[in-house]
Motif scaffolding. Structure first.
Motif, PDB file in Angstrom:
ATOM      1  N   ASN A 138      39.178 -18.628   6.289  1.00  0.00           N
ATOM      2  CA  ASN A 138      38.622 -19.411   5.181  1.00  0.00           C
ATOM      3  C   ASN A 138      37.449 -18.740   4.477  1.00  0.00           C
ATOM      4  O   ASN A 138      37.030 -19.180   3.418  1.00  0.00           O
ATOM      5  N   LYS A 197      41.460 -23.435  -0.906  1.00  0.00           N
ATOM      6  CA  LYS A 197      41.722 -24.364   0.204  1.00  0.00           C
ATOM      7  C   LYS A 197      43.214 -24.596   0.438  1.00  0.00           C
ATOM      8  O   LYS A 197      43.689 -24.630   1.571  1.00  0.00           O
ATOM      9  N   ILE A 198      43.952 -24.766  -0.673  1.00  0.00           N
ATOM     10  CA  ILE A 198      45.364 -25.117  -0.557  1.00  0.00           C
ATOM     11  C   ILE A 198      46.147 -23.970   0.086  1.00  0.00           C
ATOM     12  O   ILE A 198      46.885 -24.160   1.059  1.00  0.00           O
ATOM     13  N   TYR A 207      44.986 -21.540   1.920  1.00  0.00           N
ATOM     14  CA  TYR A 207      44.528 -21.391   3.297  1.00  0.00           C
ATOM     15  C   TYR A 207      45.248 -22.375   4.228  1.00  0.00           C
ATOM     16  O   TYR A 207      45.758 -22.006   5.283  1.00  0.00           O
ATOM     17  N   ASN A 208      45.312 -23.629   3.793  1.00  0.00           N
ATOM     18  CA  ASN A 208      45.940 -24.643   4.645  1.00  0.00           C
ATOM     19  C   ASN A 208      47.443 -24.423   4.786  1.00  0.00           C
ATOM     20  O   ASN A 208      47.998 -24.646   5.863  1.00  0.00           O
ATOM     21  N   ARG A 260      47.868 -21.530   7.286  1.00  0.00           N
ATOM     22  CA  ARG A 260      47.551 -22.026   8.627  1.00  0.00           C
ATOM     23  C   ARG A 260      48.706 -22.858   9.199  1.00  0.00           C
ATOM     24  O   ARG A 260      49.115 -22.687  10.343  1.00  0.00           O
ATOM     25  N   PHE A 261      49.203 -23.753   8.354  1.00  0.00           N
ATOM     26  CA  PHE A 261      50.278 -24.648   8.764  1.00  0.00           C
ATOM     27  C   PHE A 261      51.509 -23.844   9.175  1.00  0.00           C
ATOM     28  O   PHE A 261      52.110 -24.083  10.233  1.00  0.00           O
TER      29      PHE A 261
END
Lengths: 270, 265
Positions: free
Chosen positions: A106, A112-113, A115-116, A119-120
């Motif tokens: 991060n 943010k989007i 990154y998430n 990660r997911f």
């Protein structure tokens, strides 16, 4: 404080743990115990069966011993295959994880989007067992080393990218900011400010994943994905237990040797 | 500007020699690897183009009619993982104490303990499962034993590390006050280690759920059994459901266990 109160506190040993916590711990303990008993009932694993099992250990020794270690020569090609699969898979995962781990950190990926999402995806990747991946890739590519390598790459990619993105998140941000302030572009910032800070950890994690891949590639052959596991599977299906035990001991020695070397190298690096 | 200081010449030559050596060894390993590995890419790609349409779209289109069977197998997997983890969490305690330097105060015992633990860790779970299937037969119990023994290695090592990092002041204070060994253990050591022991045991349960999903491939029960059947029958829709089930259940268990562990430590 009245005399009565003093007497009360002095006779009752002061409990370090409050009553409420004690109650909660007791309840949790019984829930765990109950679920354990239920699980062992469902899996037919009771204490008596376990004792029976220990009794069977003698039988196991009779079946498996003496292990046939003389087949080392015969299985060496398959063993070499196993090691080579792990080396190729680890290298590929080591290279592929670099962009992924940057995307999953991060402090590098400020979006943010994105990154998430990364990660997911990485989390999902890590939940699929390598042997299941191998089953699917064997169906796709046919029996051989290639499906095994692909399964290992995908599995270790998730793990490696997670470990390295965590390392990247923990780096000192001052050099990065200094470089950005003096006009370095993204690639330059990554190369001069991130890489030197991450490299020792990166090498150490790659070696760690190599250890895991060796252990995984040993068993990939059980589903037809190449390596020593294939021979082990055959020997067990033919009830050649001394041969199987020989192979297991050779695998054991291989894993121990490689782990020893890798641990020493990792200690020297970090 | 520490970085601009010239390094000591002797160390510098040593480093270059070392780096060249590392480079040569690595190059040797890679040459050996790529010369030795035997992959027929043309054939593999050919097969893949043939099989792709038969497998991948079906994987993404799970067969929901098999849900109850798959769910039952997944539940069995969780039972195997739970029974195995709990056995390991208990079995690992004595081994953890044995392998902790400050508990035994005996180098030989500690070394023996550490050797036992790393020997156990060297066995892949699935190989242990094969061994236990020969002993107790192809049923979930073999899986439970494989998980129990396999997890003991890692848990014992983590336990011993926790024990080695405890605050010894408490123990010394109790010794000075004349507490006996049992009292020191119960009041001095246990309160320090319990949260971390529990946290590691729960963490290992997460790993064990993942490990148990494949035990069935060698016949040790759980959802792996269905994987073998789905593969043999080329029932890729069911395989898709199995994969989805594994992903969802493992993720949910990871989330729950992370929450519990956060509150514990």
């Amino acid at each position: 404080m009245t005399e009565k109160e003093i007497k009360k506190t002095s006779t009752q040993s002061p409990s370090v743990i409050p009553l409420k916590a004690k109650f909660r711990v007791t309840v949790i303990f019984f829930i765990v115990l109950a679920f354990y008993l239920f699980s062992s009932f469902k899996t037919e694993s009771s204490i008596t069966e376990f004792i029976d099992g220990i009794g069977n250990m003698g039988e196991l020794f009779q079946k498996f011993f003496p292990p046939n270690l003389s087949l080392f020569q015969a299985i060496w090609p398959a063993l070499a295959d196993t090691i080579q699969m792990a080396i190729i898979a680890t290298t590929a995962a080591g290279i592929l994880c670099i962009p992924l781990s940057l995307l999953a950190a991060n402090n590098v990926t400020t979006n943010k989007i994105l990154y998430n999402i990364v990660r997911f995806l990485l989390n999902i990747l890590r939940t699929i067992p390598d042997l299941v991946l191998a089953v699917i890739f064997v169906a796709l590519f046919g029996i051989g080393a290639l499906p095994g390598i692909i399964a290992l790459v995908i599995f270790s990619l998730g793990l490696l990218a997670k470990l390295i993105s965590e390392t990247i998140e923990a780096i000192d941000m001052n050099p990065l900011e200094a470089m950005q302030a003096s006009g370095a572009n993204t690639i330059q910032t990554i190369y001069y400010a991130v890489v030197p800070q991450v490299l020792p950890q990166f090498t150490s994690f790659v070696l760690y994943v190599f250890e895991i891949n060796i252990r995984a590639s040993v068993v990939l052959g059980l589903v037809g994905a190449g390596g020593i596991g294939q021979i082990l599977d055959q020997q067990i299906k033919f009830y050649e237990y001394p041969n199987a035990m020989g192979i297991i001991i050779i695998i054991f020695a291989l894993v121990v040797i490689i782990e020893y070397i890798s641990t020493k190298v990792r200690e020297a690096i970090v | 500007m520490m970085h601009n200081l010239p390094p000591k010449p002797k160390r510098s030559t040593f480093k270059t020699v070392r780096n060249i050596l590392i480079g040569v060894i690595l190059a040797g390993i890679y040459i050996w690897t790529f010369m030795g590995i035997d992959i027929d890419f043309a054939k593999a790609v050919d097969r893949m183009t043939n099989n792709y349409a038969r497998i991948i779209p079906k994987l993404l289109d799970p067969d929901w009619s098999a849900l109850s069977d798959v769910w039952a197998a997944m539940v069995e997997t969780i039972y195997i993982a739970f029974a195995g983890s709990l056995m390991a969490a208990i079995l690992a305690i004595p081994l953890g104490f044995l392998a902790a330097q400050n508990m035994t105060n005996n180098r030989v015992l500690t070394t023996i303990g550490k050797w036992i633990l790393s020997a156990i860790r060297a066995f892949p779970d699935i190989i242990l499962a094969i061994l236990f299937i020969v002993v107790v037969g192809p049923k979930p119990f073999a899986g439970v034993l494989a998980i129990a023994i396999g997890s003991t290695g890692m848990l014992g090592k983590l336990y011993s590390e926790v024990l080695e990092s405890i605050d010894t002041n408490v123990v010394e204070a109790m010794e000075a006050n004349g507490a006996n060994k049992l009292q020191i253990l119960v009041h001095g050591i246990l309160p320090q280690i319990t949260p971390e022991f529990l946290s590691y045991a729960i963490y290992r349960f997460e790993i064990d759920v993942r490990a148990s999903t494949i035990l069935g491939i060698v016949g040790a029960g759980g959802i792996g059994t269905l994987i073998v059947f789905a593969k043999m029958n080329r029932n890729w829709e069911e395989m898709g459901l199995i994969l989805l089930m594994i992903i969802v259940v493992v993720t949910v268990i990871d989330l729950i266990s992370t929450q519990i562990r956060k509150r514990l430590v």
